[in-house]
Write a protein that holds these residues in place. Structure first.
Motif: not given
Length: 221
Positions: A30-37
């Motif tokens: 997930h480029p640009g994501a610090a986290a995906v929830v």
């Protein structure tokens, strides 16, 4: 200690150890994501914006340069701890939704009024939460909502947060929610693990330790 604070949610190391860890292996999917929830992405830009809110509030509250630098030094891990707080709050929201828990505006206003009276003024309340939990004044309402949500979730599932068994029940619910959301943390910020997030100095108001007499007290750095 004020009765409201004694009845606030608590967390002990024993409870974390007893409950399944909320873990996920970070990836670069997930480029640009610090986290995906779940379906939500916490972007690096959103994380940096949240951190800047705290830094700006600290700057405004501490005009003395030396004192400001000391405050910055004490919160050197702010970016990582902020992300862990943001993720953990989303996990809590999911667990609360699954349990049918909702929070009204009146409940938030009641909590705010009580805390403001306890602190002595709105400014003192804002400064207290900024210093203890790194919550910017603009995020106070959001933070109060989350704390009430956690308290109500514990009540609905019958979790006595002053007892290790009750804490284990509570964290089991969050573990289920975390698995459902499939938390994915960018490896630059570490690995998603409730026990480690606590020890990374994530100061979240609704997450508390238990002192020897069973009363809630803020986490220690």
């Amino acid at each position: 200690m004020h009765r409201r604070r004694r009845t606030a949610l608590v967390l002990s190391a024993a409870a974390v150890a007893a409950a399944p860890l909320l873990t996920a292996c970070g990836s670069e999917a997930h480029p640009g994501a610090a986290a995906v929830v779940g379906d939500d992405r916490i972007t690096v830009a959103q994380l940096e914006s949240r951190v800047n809110e705290v830094r700006d509030a600290q700057r405004a509250a501490i005009p003395d340069e030396q004192q400001y630098e000391q405050a910055i030094a004490k919160t050197g891990g702010l970016t990582r701890s902020t992300l862990h707080t943001m993720v953990l709050d989303k996990v809590l929201h999911q667990a609360a939704a699954d349990a049918g828990v909702a929070v009204s505006r009146r409940e938030i206003q009641t909590m705010e009024a009580g805390l403001k009276q306890q602190a002595g003024s709105k400014k003192a309340l804002e400064q207290g939460w900024l210093q203890q939990y790194s919550v910017a004044p603009s995020r106070l309402t959001e933070s109060f909502r989350t704390e009430i949500e956690a308290q109500k979730l514990a009540k609905v599932i019958g979790a006595d947060m002053n007892a290790p068994e009750g804490q284990a029940v509570f964290w089991k619910e969050l573990s289920k929610a975390s698995k459902k959301l499939d938390v994915d943390l960018n490896p630059r910020y570490g690995r998603w693990d409730v026990e480690k997030s606590k020890r990374a100095d994530a100061r979240t108001p609704w997450v508390r330790e238990v002192s020897g007499n069973g009363e809630a007290r803020p986490e220690q750095a």
